[in-house]
Design a protein around this motif. Structure first.
Motif, mmCIF file in Angstrom:
data_model
loop_
_atom_site.group_PDB
_atom_site.id
_atom_site.type_symbol
_atom_site.label_atom_id
_atom_site.label_comp_id
_atom_site.label_asym_id
_atom_site.label_seq_id
_atom_site.Cartn_x
_atom_site.Cartn_y
_atom_site.Cartn_z
ATOM 1 N N PRO A 25 -26.433 61.953 146.068
ATOM 2 C CA PRO A 25 -25.058 62.488 146.069
ATOM 3 C C PRO A 25 -23.977 61.398 146.057
ATOM 4 C CG PRO A 25 -26.417 63.647 147.683
ATOM 5 C CD PRO A 25 -27.256 62.513 147.147
ATOM 6 N N ILE A 66 -21.954 60.698 142.723
ATOM 7 C CA ILE A 66 -21.018 61.674 142.141
ATOM 8 C C ILE A 66 -19.596 61.116 142.057
ATOM 9 C CG2 ILE A 66 -19.892 63.904 142.637
ATOM 10 C CD1 ILE A 66 -22.620 64.327 141.622
ATOM 11 N N ARG A 67 -18.876 61.531 141.044
ATOM 12 C CA ARG A 67 -17.452 61.222 140.922
ATOM 13 C C ARG A 67 -16.695 62.526 140.630
ATOM 14 N NH1 ARG A 67 -14.157 59.073 136.778
ATOM 15 N NH2 ARG A 67 -13.321 61.142 136.994
ATOM 16 N N PRO A 68 -15.345 62.480 140.666
ATOM 17 C CA PRO A 68 -14.598 63.710 140.416
ATOM 18 C C PRO A 68 -15.005 64.363 139.097
ATOM 19 C CG PRO A 68 -13.132 62.056 141.329
ATOM 20 C CD PRO A 68 -14.463 61.377 141.076
ATOM 21 N N GLY A 69 -15.190 65.677 139.140
ATOM 22 C CA GLY A 69 -15.687 66.411 137.987
ATOM 23 C C GLY A 69 -17.154 66.774 138.172
ATOM 24 N N GLY A 90 -19.490 56.172 136.448
ATOM 25 C CA GLY A 90 -19.751 55.107 135.491
ATOM 26 C C GLY A 90 -20.538 53.951 136.089
ATOM 27 N N ARG A 100 -21.025 63.376 129.896
ATOM 28 C CA ARG A 100 -20.953 63.298 131.353
ATOM 29 C C ARG A 100 -22.226 63.830 131.952
ATOM 30 N NH1 ARG A 100 -14.460 64.551 131.889
ATOM 31 N NH2 ARG A 100 -13.992 63.400 129.984
#
Lengths: 140, 140, 140, 140
Positions: free
Chosen positions: D42, D45-48, D53, D90
Protein backbone atom coordinates in the motif's frame (compact mmCIF):
# COMPACT_ATOMS: atom_id res chain seq x y z
CA UNK A 1 -7.60 4.82 -45.93
CA UNK A 2 -4.44 3.33 -44.47
CA UNK A 3 -1.39 5.08 -45.87
CA UNK A 4 1.06 3.09 -47.95
CA UNK A 5 4.85 3.27 -47.48
CA UNK A 6 5.07 5.40 -50.65
CA UNK A 7 2.39 7.78 -49.39
CA UNK A 8 4.08 8.14 -46.00
CA UNK A 9 7.40 8.81 -47.71
CA UNK A 10 5.82 11.47 -49.92
CA UNK A 11 4.05 13.20 -47.00
CA UNK A 12 7.27 13.40 -45.00
CA UNK A 13 9.41 14.53 -47.92
CA UNK A 14 6.95 17.26 -48.83
CA UNK A 15 6.49 18.49 -45.28
CA UNK A 16 10.10 18.31 -44.14
CA UNK A 17 12.31 19.70 -46.91
CA UNK A 18 15.52 18.41 -45.29
CA UNK A 19 14.26 14.84 -45.58
CA UNK A 20 13.84 15.07 -49.32
CA UNK A 21 17.52 15.57 -50.02
CA UNK A 22 18.42 12.84 -47.57
CA UNK A 23 16.68 10.08 -49.51
CA UNK A 24 14.80 8.98 -46.37
CA UNK A 25 12.04 6.51 -47.15
CA UNK A 26 9.51 4.30 -45.43
CA UNK A 27 10.20 0.77 -46.64
CA UNK A 28 7.52 -1.26 -44.96
CA UNK A 29 4.56 -0.99 -42.63
CA UNK A 30 4.67 -3.58 -39.86
CA UNK A 31 2.06 -4.70 -37.30
CA UNK A 32 3.01 -2.10 -34.70
CA UNK A 33 5.27 0.24 -36.56
CA UNK A 34 7.36 0.89 -39.64
CA UNK A 35 10.75 0.07 -41.15
CA UNK A 36 12.57 3.05 -42.69
CA UNK A 37 15.81 3.56 -44.59
CA UNK A 38 18.32 6.38 -44.74
CA UNK A 39 20.77 5.99 -47.65
CA UNK A 40 24.43 6.60 -46.91
CA UNK A 41 25.74 10.04 -47.81
CA UNK A 42 29.31 11.30 -47.17
CA UNK A 43 27.84 14.36 -45.40
CA UNK A 44 26.83 12.03 -42.56
CA UNK A 45 30.43 11.26 -41.61
CA UNK A 46 32.04 12.53 -38.41
CA UNK A 47 35.62 12.25 -37.06
CA UNK A 48 36.58 8.58 -36.77
CA UNK A 49 34.86 7.75 -40.05
CA UNK A 50 31.55 6.77 -38.46
CA UNK A 51 28.10 8.27 -38.99
CA UNK A 52 27.29 11.31 -36.87
CA UNK A 53 24.91 11.23 -33.91
CA UNK A 54 22.52 13.77 -35.44
CA UNK A 55 22.22 11.56 -38.54
CA UNK A 56 20.79 8.83 -36.33
CA UNK A 57 18.67 11.24 -34.28
CA UNK A 58 17.12 12.61 -37.46
CA UNK A 59 16.39 9.13 -38.78
CA UNK A 60 14.90 7.99 -35.47
CA UNK A 61 12.63 11.02 -35.27
CA UNK A 62 11.43 10.62 -38.87
CA UNK A 63 10.75 6.91 -38.30
CA UNK A 64 8.60 7.74 -35.25
CA UNK A 65 6.70 10.35 -37.25
CA UNK A 66 6.05 7.75 -39.97
CA UNK A 67 4.89 5.18 -37.40
CA UNK A 68 2.44 7.69 -35.86
CA UNK A 69 0.89 8.38 -39.28
CA UNK A 70 0.92 4.69 -40.27
CA UNK A 71 -1.25 4.05 -37.21
CA UNK A 72 -3.41 7.18 -36.97
CA UNK A 73 -3.55 8.51 -40.52
CA UNK A 74 -2.38 11.77 -42.02
CA UNK A 75 -1.47 13.72 -38.89
CA UNK A 76 1.23 16.04 -40.09
CA UNK A 77 0.79 18.40 -37.14
CA UNK A 78 1.91 15.73 -34.67
CA UNK A 79 5.17 16.99 -33.11
CA UNK A 80 7.95 15.49 -31.08
CA UNK A 81 7.53 16.34 -27.41
CA UNK A 82 10.46 14.49 -25.91
CA UNK A 83 13.20 12.30 -27.36
CA UNK A 84 15.92 10.13 -25.83
CA UNK A 85 18.66 8.18 -27.59
CA UNK A 86 21.47 5.87 -26.56
CA UNK A 87 24.32 5.26 -28.98
CA UNK A 88 25.44 1.65 -28.78
CA UNK A 89 28.17 1.25 -31.38
CA UNK A 90 29.71 3.34 -34.12
CA UNK A 91 28.06 2.69 -37.47
CA UNK A 92 30.23 2.18 -40.49
CA UNK A 93 29.48 4.21 -43.63
CA UNK A 94 26.45 2.39 -45.06
CA UNK A 95 22.68 2.69 -45.32
CA UNK A 96 20.88 2.76 -41.98
CA UNK A 97 17.60 0.99 -41.25
CA UNK A 98 15.28 2.11 -38.47
CA UNK A 99 12.47 0.07 -37.00
CA UNK A 100 10.01 2.26 -35.08
CA UNK A 101 7.38 0.62 -32.89
CA UNK A 102 4.47 2.05 -30.93
CA UNK A 103 4.67 1.41 -27.18
CA UNK A 104 1.45 3.26 -26.42
CA UNK A 105 -1.07 5.18 -28.48
CA UNK A 106 -3.12 7.53 -26.34
CA UNK A 107 -5.54 10.35 -26.90
CA UNK A 108 -2.95 13.09 -26.49
CA UNK A 109 0.35 11.36 -27.11
CA UNK A 110 2.01 8.39 -28.77
CA UNK A 111 5.09 6.82 -27.17
CA UNK A 112 7.47 4.93 -29.45
CA UNK A 113 10.84 3.27 -29.56
CA UNK A 114 13.24 2.91 -32.46
CA UNK A 115 16.11 0.52 -33.12
CA UNK A 116 18.67 1.58 -35.72
CA UNK A 117 20.75 -0.97 -37.63
CA UNK A 118 23.39 -0.84 -40.29
CA UNK A 119 22.08 -2.57 -43.39
CA UNK A 120 23.28 -6.16 -43.48
CA UNK A 121 23.99 -6.32 -39.76
CA UNK A 122 21.87 -7.42 -36.83
CA UNK A 123 23.62 -5.18 -34.31
CA UNK A 124 21.61 -2.26 -33.03
CA UNK A 125 23.79 0.85 -33.37
CA UNK A 126 21.40 3.19 -31.56
CA UNK A 127 18.16 2.88 -29.60
CA UNK A 128 15.74 5.77 -29.15
CA UNK A 129 12.46 6.42 -27.38
CA UNK A 130 10.21 9.40 -27.86
CA UNK A 131 6.82 10.95 -27.33
CA UNK A 132 4.80 12.52 -30.11
CA UNK A 133 2.16 15.03 -29.11
CA UNK A 134 -1.03 14.82 -31.17
CA UNK A 135 -2.99 17.84 -32.36
CA UNK A 136 -5.72 18.79 -29.83
CA UNK A 137 -8.61 17.26 -31.78
CA UNK A 138 -6.82 13.96 -31.87
CA UNK A 139 -7.00 14.37 -35.63
CA UNK A 140 -6.34 17.36 -37.85
CA UNK B 1 46.31 26.54 -25.89
CA UNK B 2 42.65 27.25 -25.27
CA UNK B 3 40.68 27.10 -28.49
CA UNK B 4 39.00 30.25 -29.75
CA UNK B 5 35.40 30.34 -31.02
CA UNK B 6 36.73 30.55 -34.58
CA UNK B 7 39.00 27.55 -34.06
CA UNK B 8 36.17 25.50 -32.55
CA UNK B 9 33.93 26.43 -35.46
CA UNK B 10 36.61 25.39 -37.95
CA UNK B 11 37.29 22.06 -36.22
CA UNK B 12 33.60 21.16 -36.20
CA UNK B 13 32.97 22.26 -39.79
CA UNK B 14 35.95 20.28 -41.05
CA UNK B 15 35.12 17.15 -39.08
CA UNK B 16 31.37 17.12 -39.62
CA UNK B 17 30.64 17.96 -43.26
CA UNK B 18 26.92 18.47 -42.64
CA UNK B 19 27.69 21.32 -40.23
CA UNK B 20 29.57 23.27 -42.84
CA UNK B 21 26.59 23.78 -45.07
CA UNK B 22 24.41 24.65 -42.09
CA UNK B 23 26.40 27.75 -41.15
CA UNK B 24 26.69 26.52 -37.53
CA UNK B 25 29.18 28.57 -35.54
CA UNK B 26 30.49 28.95 -32.01
CA UNK B 27 29.86 32.57 -31.06
CA UNK B 28 31.36 32.82 -27.62
CA UNK B 29 33.15 30.81 -24.98
CA UNK B 30 31.61 31.26 -21.54
CA UNK B 31 32.82 30.28 -18.06
CA UNK B 32 31.27 26.82 -18.13
CA UNK B 33 30.27 26.37 -21.72
CA UNK B 34 29.69 27.95 -25.09
CA UNK B 35 27.10 29.96 -27.00
CA UNK B 36 26.45 28.74 -30.56
CA UNK B 37 24.36 29.90 -33.49
CA UNK B 38 22.50 28.09 -36.24
CA UNK B 39 21.39 30.45 -39.03
CA UNK B 40 17.87 30.02 -40.31
CA UNK B 41 17.50 27.99 -43.49
CA UNK B 42 14.18 27.12 -45.20
CA UNK B 43 15.22 23.43 -45.18
CA UNK B 44 14.69 23.45 -41.39
CA UNK B 45 10.94 24.03 -41.70
CA UNK B 46 8.38 21.36 -40.83
CA UNK B 47 4.56 21.27 -41.13
CA UNK B 48 3.07 24.15 -39.13
CA UNK B 49 5.81 26.51 -40.28
CA UNK B 50 8.07 25.90 -37.27
CA UNK B 51 11.60 24.53 -37.17
CA UNK B 52 11.91 20.75 -37.16
CA UNK B 53 12.89 18.75 -34.09
CA UNK B 54 16.03 17.30 -35.71
CA UNK B 55 17.21 20.84 -36.48
CA UNK B 56 17.26 21.51 -32.75
CA UNK B 57 18.71 18.10 -31.89
CA UNK B 58 21.56 18.67 -34.31
CA UNK B 59 22.27 22.13 -32.91
CA UNK B 60 22.16 20.89 -29.31
CA UNK B 61 24.55 18.04 -30.07
CA UNK B 62 27.02 20.31 -31.88
CA UNK B 63 26.90 22.84 -29.04
CA UNK B 64 27.75 20.08 -26.54
CA UNK B 65 30.64 18.94 -28.73
CA UNK B 66 31.94 22.52 -28.84
CA UNK B 67 31.63 22.87 -25.06
CA UNK B 68 33.60 19.65 -24.50
CA UNK B 69 36.45 20.90 -26.70
CA UNK B 70 36.31 24.42 -25.22
CA UNK B 71 36.98 22.82 -21.85
CA UNK B 72 39.28 19.91 -22.67
CA UNK B 73 40.99 20.92 -25.90
CA UNK B 74 40.97 19.37 -29.33
CA UNK B 75 39.17 16.09 -28.63
CA UNK B 76 37.51 15.32 -31.92
CA UNK B 77 37.07 11.67 -31.05
CA UNK B 78 34.70 12.48 -28.20
CA UNK B 79 31.31 11.00 -29.13
CA UNK B 80 27.76 11.36 -27.91
CA UNK B 81 26.82 8.47 -25.66
CA UNK B 82 23.31 9.46 -24.67
CA UNK B 83 21.09 12.42 -25.48
CA UNK B 84 17.72 13.63 -24.20
CA UNK B 85 15.66 16.59 -25.38
CA UNK B 86 12.37 18.20 -24.40
CA UNK B 87 10.65 20.50 -26.86
CA UNK B 88 9.06 23.42 -25.03
CA UNK B 89 7.57 25.66 -27.70
CA UNK B 90 7.53 25.82 -31.47
CA UNK B 91 10.29 28.07 -32.79
CA UNK B 92 9.45 30.57 -35.49
CA UNK B 93 11.64 30.71 -38.61
CA UNK B 94 14.71 32.57 -37.31
CA UNK B 95 18.26 31.98 -36.18
CA UNK B 96 18.59 29.70 -33.17
CA UNK B 97 21.03 30.23 -30.32
CA UNK B 98 22.20 27.38 -28.11
CA UNK B 99 23.89 27.75 -24.75
CA UNK B 100 25.67 24.54 -23.73
CA UNK B 101 26.95 24.19 -20.18
CA UNK B 102 29.03 21.50 -18.52
CA UNK B 103 27.28 19.83 -15.58
CA UNK B 104 30.15 17.47 -14.86
CA UNK B 105 33.50 16.82 -16.44
CA UNK B 106 34.85 13.40 -15.49
CA UNK B 107 37.67 11.17 -16.60
CA UNK B 108 35.52 9.08 -18.96
CA UNK B 109 32.53 11.28 -19.68
CA UNK B 110 31.28 14.86 -19.75
CA UNK B 111 27.62 15.57 -18.92
CA UNK B 112 26.10 18.75 -20.34
CA UNK B 113 22.87 20.59 -20.75
CA UNK B 114 21.78 22.92 -23.55
CA UNK B 115 19.11 25.60 -23.72
CA UNK B 116 17.95 26.64 -27.19
CA UNK B 117 16.48 30.08 -27.84
CA UNK B 118 15.16 31.92 -30.85
CA UNK B 119 17.33 34.95 -31.50
CA UNK B 120 15.78 38.01 -29.91
CA UNK B 121 13.64 36.03 -27.48
CA UNK B 122 14.28 34.90 -23.92
CA UNK B 123 12.00 31.87 -24.16
CA UNK B 124 13.71 28.51 -24.20
CA UNK B 125 12.28 26.54 -27.14
CA UNK B 126 14.06 23.29 -26.29
CA UNK B 127 16.18 21.93 -23.45
CA UNK B 128 18.59 19.02 -23.88
CA UNK B 129 20.95 17.02 -21.73
CA UNK B 130 23.60 14.63 -22.94
CA UNK B 131 26.69 12.62 -22.14
CA UNK B 132 29.82 12.73 -24.24
CA UNK B 133 32.19 9.78 -23.97
CA UNK B 134 35.86 10.74 -24.03
CA UNK B 135 38.54 8.77 -25.88
CA UNK B 136 40.15 6.16 -23.58
CA UNK B 137 43.34 8.12 -22.94
CA UNK B 138 41.29 11.06 -21.74
CA UNK B 139 43.01 12.95 -24.54
CA UNK B 140 43.66 11.98 -28.12
CA UNK C 1 -4.46 30.78 -2.46
CA UNK C 2 -0.82 30.02 -3.08
CA UNK C 3 0.27 26.93 -1.18
CA UNK C 4 2.90 27.29 1.52
CA UNK C 5 5.87 24.93 1.86
CA UNK C 6 4.15 23.30 4.85
CA UNK C 7 0.93 22.80 2.88
CA UNK C 8 2.79 21.31 -0.07
CA UNK C 9 4.67 18.97 2.25
CA UNK C 10 1.40 17.86 3.87
CA UNK C 11 -0.34 17.27 0.52
CA UNK C 12 2.52 15.12 -0.74
CA UNK C 13 2.92 13.16 2.50
CA UNK C 14 -0.80 12.41 2.64
CA UNK C 15 -1.10 11.45 -1.00
CA UNK C 16 2.10 9.43 -1.32
CA UNK C 17 2.44 7.22 1.77
CA UNK C 18 6.06 6.30 0.98
CA UNK C 19 7.07 9.95 1.23
CA UNK C 20 5.80 10.27 4.78
CA UNK C 21 8.24 7.79 6.20
CA UNK C 22 11.06 9.33 4.21
CA UNK C 23 10.84 12.71 5.92
CA UNK C 24 10.70 14.48 2.54
CA UNK C 25 9.76 18.14 2.87
CA UNK C 26 9.41 21.27 0.78
CA UNK C 27 11.72 23.84 2.36
CA UNK C 28 11.14 26.92 0.30
CA UNK C 29 9.15 28.22 -2.64
CA UNK C 30 11.32 30.10 -5.13
CA UNK C 31 10.44 32.32 -8.10
CA UNK C 32 10.28 29.47 -10.61
CA UNK C 33 10.32 26.40 -8.47
CA UNK C 34 10.93 24.88 -5.06
CA UNK C 35 13.74 23.72 -2.81
CA UNK C 36 13.14 20.34 -1.14
CA UNK C 37 14.98 18.20 1.38
CA UNK C 38 15.31 14.46 1.86
CA UNK C 39 16.82 13.56 5.26
CA UNK C 40 19.52 10.91 5.27
CA UNK C 41 18.40 7.41 6.19
CA UNK C 42 20.61 4.29 6.24
CA UNK C 43 18.08 2.52 4.00
CA UNK C 44 19.24 4.80 1.16
CA UNK C 45 22.74 3.30 1.07
CA UNK C 46 23.97 1.11 -1.77
CA UNK C 47 27.24 -0.81 -2.32
CA UNK C 48 30.16 1.62 -2.14
CA UNK C 49 28.58 3.50 0.76
CA UNK C 50 26.88 6.10 -1.43
CA UNK C 51 23.18 6.88 -1.77
CA UNK C 52 21.25 4.72 -4.22
CA UNK C 53 20.06 5.96 -7.58
CA UNK C 54 16.37 5.38 -6.79
CA UNK C 55 16.74 7.56 -3.68
CA UNK C 56 17.67 10.45 -5.95
CA UNK C 57 15.04 9.56 -8.57
CA UNK C 58 12.35 9.57 -5.91
CA UNK C 59 13.49 12.91 -4.52
CA UNK C 60 13.69 14.48 -7.99
CA UNK C 61 10.20 13.30 -8.89
CA UNK C 62 8.70 14.57 -5.62
CA UNK C 63 10.42 17.94 -6.06
CA UNK C 64 8.91 18.27 -9.55
CA UNK C 65 5.47 17.40 -8.19
CA UNK C 66 5.88 20.07 -5.51
CA UNK C 67 6.99 22.65 -8.08
CA UNK C 68 3.95 21.92 -10.27
CA UNK C 69 1.59 22.49 -7.34
CA UNK C 70 3.52 25.54 -6.11
CA UNK C 71 2.85 27.08 -9.52
CA UNK C 72 -0.62 25.78 -10.42
CA UNK C 73 -2.25 25.02 -7.08
CA UNK C 74 -3.53 21.80 -5.61
CA UNK C 75 -3.25 19.47 -8.60
CA UNK C 76 -2.72 16.10 -7.02
CA UNK C 77 -3.79 14.24 -10.14
CA UNK C 78 -0.84 15.58 -12.10
CA UNK C 79 1.33 12.58 -13.02
CA UNK C 80 4.84 12.05 -14.29
CA UNK C 81 4.78 11.36 -18.02
CA UNK C 82 8.49 11.06 -18.72
CA UNK C 83 11.59 11.37 -16.56
CA UNK C 84 15.32 11.47 -17.32
CA UNK C 85 18.23 11.60 -14.88
CA UNK C 86 22.00 11.79 -15.13
CA UNK C 87 24.09 10.82 -12.11
CA UNK C 88 27.10 13.09 -11.81
CA UNK C 89 28.92 12.04 -8.66
CA UNK C 90 28.34 9.64 -5.80
CA UNK C 91 26.68 11.36 -2.86
CA UNK C 92 28.03 10.74 0.59
CA UNK C 93 25.60 9.73 3.35
CA UNK C 94 23.95 13.07 4.20
CA UNK C 95 20.75 15.00 3.62
CA UNK C 96 20.01 15.74 -0.02
CA UNK C 97 18.61 19.02 -1.31
CA UNK C 98 16.72 19.25 -4.61
CA UNK C 99 15.99 22.44 -6.49
CA UNK C 100 13.20 21.92 -9.04
CA UNK C 101 12.56 24.62 -11.62
CA UNK C 102 9.85 24.99 -14.24
CA UNK C 103 11.18 25.13 -17.81
CA UNK C 104 7.75 25.43 -19.38
CA UNK C 105 4.22 25.46 -18.04
CA UNK C 106 1.70 24.58 -20.74
CA UNK C 107 -1.95 23.72 -20.90
CA UNK C 108 -1.41 19.96 -20.93
CA UNK C 109 2.07 19.51 -19.51
CA UNK C 110 4.73 21.11 -17.32
CA UNK C 111 8.41 20.49 -18.11
CA UNK C 112 10.89 20.82 -15.25
CA UNK C 113 14.47 20.26 -14.30
CA UNK C 114 15.94 19.36 -10.93
CA UNK C 115 19.44 19.70 -9.52
CA UNK C 116 20.29 17.54 -6.51
CA UNK C 117 22.99 18.57 -4.03
CA UNK C 118 24.43 17.12 -0.88
CA UNK C 119 23.73 19.50 1.98
CA UNK C 120 26.72 21.73 2.58
CA UNK C 121 28.17 21.20 -0.90
CA UNK C 122 27.74 23.11 -4.12
CA UNK C 123 28.39 20.12 -6.36
CA UNK C 124 25.40 18.79 -8.24
CA UNK C 125 25.26 15.02 -7.64
CA UNK C 126 22.41 14.38 -10.07
CA UNK C 127 20.45 16.35 -12.66
CA UNK C 128 16.98 15.35 -13.82
CA UNK C 129 14.41 16.59 -16.30
CA UNK C 130 10.81 15.49 -16.51
CA UNK C 131 7.36 16.15 -17.87
CA UNK C 132 4.26 16.21 -15.70
CA UNK C 133 0.94 15.62 -17.42
CA UNK C 134 -1.89 17.79 -16.10
CA UNK C 135 -5.45 16.54 -15.56
CA UNK C 136 -7.60 17.16 -18.68
CA UNK C 137 -9.43 20.18 -17.27
CA UNK C 138 -6.12 21.87 -16.60
CA UNK C 139 -7.31 21.95 -13.01
CA UNK C 140 -8.98 19.30 -10.92
CA UNK D 1 29.85 -19.36 -11.86
CA UNK D 2 26.66 -17.91 -13.30
CA UNK D 3 24.51 -16.41 -10.58
CA UNK D 4 21.10 -17.94 -9.93
CA UNK D 5 17.94 -15.85 -9.47
CA UNK D 6 18.10 -16.55 -5.72
CA UNK D 7 21.74 -15.43 -5.54
CA UNK D 8 21.01 -12.23 -7.48
CA UNK D 9 18.07 -11.50 -5.20
CA UNK D 10 20.25 -12.02 -2.12
CA UNK D 11 23.08 -9.81 -3.44
CA UNK D 12 20.69 -6.97 -4.17
CA UNK D 13 18.77 -7.27 -0.92
CA UNK D 14 21.99 -7.27 1.10
CA UNK D 15 23.57 -4.39 -0.76
CA UNK D 16 20.52 -2.15 -1.07
CA UNK D 17 18.69 -2.17 2.28
CA UNK D 18 15.59 -0.48 0.84
CA UNK D 19 15.06 -3.40 -1.53
CA UNK D 20 14.86 -5.91 1.28
CA UNK D 21 11.72 -4.45 2.78
CA UNK D 22 10.17 -4.12 -0.66
CA UNK D 23 10.15 -7.84 -1.36
CA UNK D 24 11.88 -7.27 -4.73
CA UNK D 25 13.08 -10.50 -6.29
CA UNK D 26 14.65 -11.83 -9.45
CA UNK D 27 12.29 -14.48 -10.77
CA UNK D 28 14.06 -15.78 -13.82
CA UNK D 29 17.19 -15.37 -15.87
CA UNK D 30 16.47 -15.08 -19.58
CA UNK D 31 18.73 -15.21 -22.64
CA UNK D 32 19.48 -11.51 -22.67
CA UNK D 33 18.19 -10.31 -19.36
CA UNK D 34 16.09 -11.02 -16.31
CA UNK D 35 12.48 -11.04 -15.13
CA UNK D 36 11.90 -9.43 -11.71
CA UNK D 37 8.93 -8.96 -9.41
CA UNK D 38 7.93 -6.23 -6.99
CA UNK D 39 5.09 -7.30 -4.68
CA UNK D 40 2.27 -4.84 -4.16
CA UNK D 41 2.46 -2.74 -0.99
CA UNK D 42 0.00 0.00 0.00
CA UNK D 43 2.95 2.40 0.45
CA UNK D 44 3.32 2.40 -3.35
CA UNK D 45 -0.01 4.14 -3.91
CA UNK D 46 -0.30 7.73 -5.12
CA UNK D 47 -3.32 10.00 -5.63
CA UNK D 48 -5.72 8.39 -8.09
CA UNK D 49 -5.18 4.96 -6.55
CA UNK D 50 -2.42 3.95 -8.95
CA UNK D 51 1.18 3.01 -8.20
CA UNK D 52 3.61 5.91 -7.88
CA UNK D 53 6.20 6.77 -10.50
CA UNK D 54 9.16 6.25 -8.16
CA UNK D 55 7.89 2.73 -7.40
CA UNK D 56 8.33 1.89 -11.08
CA UNK D 57 11.63 3.78 -11.38
CA UNK D 58 13.03 1.84 -8.42
CA UNK D 59 11.89 -1.48 -9.88
CA UNK D 60 13.30 -0.65 -13.31
CA UNK D 61 16.67 0.34 -11.87
CA UNK D 62 16.91 -2.81 -9.73
CA UNK D 63 15.99 -4.98 -12.70
CA UNK D 64 18.77 -3.41 -14.77
CA UNK D 65 21.24 -3.98 -11.94
CA UNK D 66 20.18 -7.63 -11.79
CA UNK D 67 20.54 -8.00 -15.56
CA UNK D 68 24.07 -6.56 -15.47
CA UNK D 69 25.12 -9.06 -12.81
CA UNK D 70 23.31 -11.95 -14.51
CA UNK D 71 25.48 -11.26 -17.56
CA UNK D 72 28.81 -10.15 -16.05
CA UNK D 73 28.86 -11.74 -12.61
CA UNK D 74 29.01 -10.21 -9.17
CA UNK D 75 29.63 -6.56 -10.01
CA UNK D 76 28.05 -4.74 -7.11
CA UNK D 77 30.00 -1.56 -7.80
CA UNK D 78 28.27 -1.08 -11.15
CA UNK D 79 26.25 2.14 -10.87
CA UNK D 80 23.50 3.79 -12.84
CA UNK D 81 24.92 6.53 -15.03
CA UNK D 82 21.78 7.69 -16.81
CA UNK D 83 18.15 6.59 -16.71
CA UNK D 84 15.08 7.45 -18.76
CA UNK D 85 11.50 6.31 -18.26
CA UNK D 86 8.19 6.82 -20.03
CA UNK D 87 4.97 6.10 -18.17
CA UNK D 88 2.43 4.53 -20.48
CA UNK D 89 -0.59 3.76 -18.36
CA UNK D 90 -1.53 3.91 -14.71
CA UNK D 91 -0.94 0.59 -12.99
CA UNK D 92 -3.61 -0.76 -10.71
CA UNK D 93 -2.63 -1.93 -7.23
CA UNK D 94 -1.02 -5.31 -7.93
CA UNK D 95 2.37 -6.95 -8.23
CA UNK D 96 4.59 -5.50 -10.94
CA UNK D 97 6.82 -7.54 -13.23
CA UNK D 98 9.86 -6.04 -14.94
CA UNK D 99 11.70 -7.56 -17.86
CA UNK D 100 15.17 -6.03 -18.25
CA UNK D 101 17.16 -6.73 -21.41
CA UNK D 102 20.69 -5.85 -22.41
CA UNK D 103 20.91 -3.69 -25.53
CA UNK D 104 24.69 -3.47 -25.46
CA UNK D 105 27.38 -4.75 -23.15
CA UNK D 106 30.60 -2.81 -23.54
CA UNK D 107 33.87 -2.52 -21.71
CA UNK D 108 32.87 0.57 -19.73
CA UNK D 109 29.09 0.55 -19.82
CA UNK D 110 26.03 -1.64 -20.27
CA UNK D 111 22.91 -0.19 -21.91
CA UNK D 112 19.58 -1.79 -21.06
CA UNK D 113 15.87 -1.41 -21.47
CA UNK D 114 13.08 -2.49 -19.16
CA UNK D 115 9.39 -3.12 -19.75
CA UNK D 116 7.14 -3.05 -16.68
CA UNK D 117 3.86 -4.98 -16.61
CA UNK D 118 1.10 -5.49 -14.09
CA UNK D 119 0.93 -9.16 -13.20
CA UNK D 120 -1.71 -10.89 -15.30
CA UNK D 121 -1.74 -8.22 -17.99
CA UNK D 122 0.17 -7.90 -21.22
CA UNK D 123 0.07 -4.10 -21.27
CA UNK D 124 3.34 -2.35 -20.66
CA UNK D 125 2.72 0.28 -17.96
CA UNK D 126 6.18 1.84 -18.16
CA UNK D 127 9.24 1.52 -20.38
CA UNK D 128 12.72 2.54 -19.25
CA UNK D 129 16.21 2.67 -20.71
CA UNK D 130 19.41 3.18 -18.79
CA UNK D 131 23.17 2.98 -18.77
CA UNK D 132 25.14 1.23 -16.06
CA UNK D 133 28.75 2.26 -15.61
CA UNK D 134 31.10 -0.62 -14.83
CA UNK D 135 33.95 -0.42 -12.31
CA UNK D 136 37.22 0.63 -14.03
CA UNK D 137 38.76 -2.84 -14.10
CA UNK D 138 35.71 -4.16 -15.89
CA UNK D 139 35.40 -6.46 -12.91
CA UNK D 140 35.67 -5.76 -9.22
Amino acid sequence: MTLTPAELTAIIREGVPASEGSGFCVERIEPDGVLCRLPFNPLQIRPGGTLSGPTMMTLADAAMYAAVMARLGRLEMAVTQSFNINFLSRPMPADLLARAGILKSGRRTVVLDVSIYTEGSLDVVAHATGTYSLPPAGRE
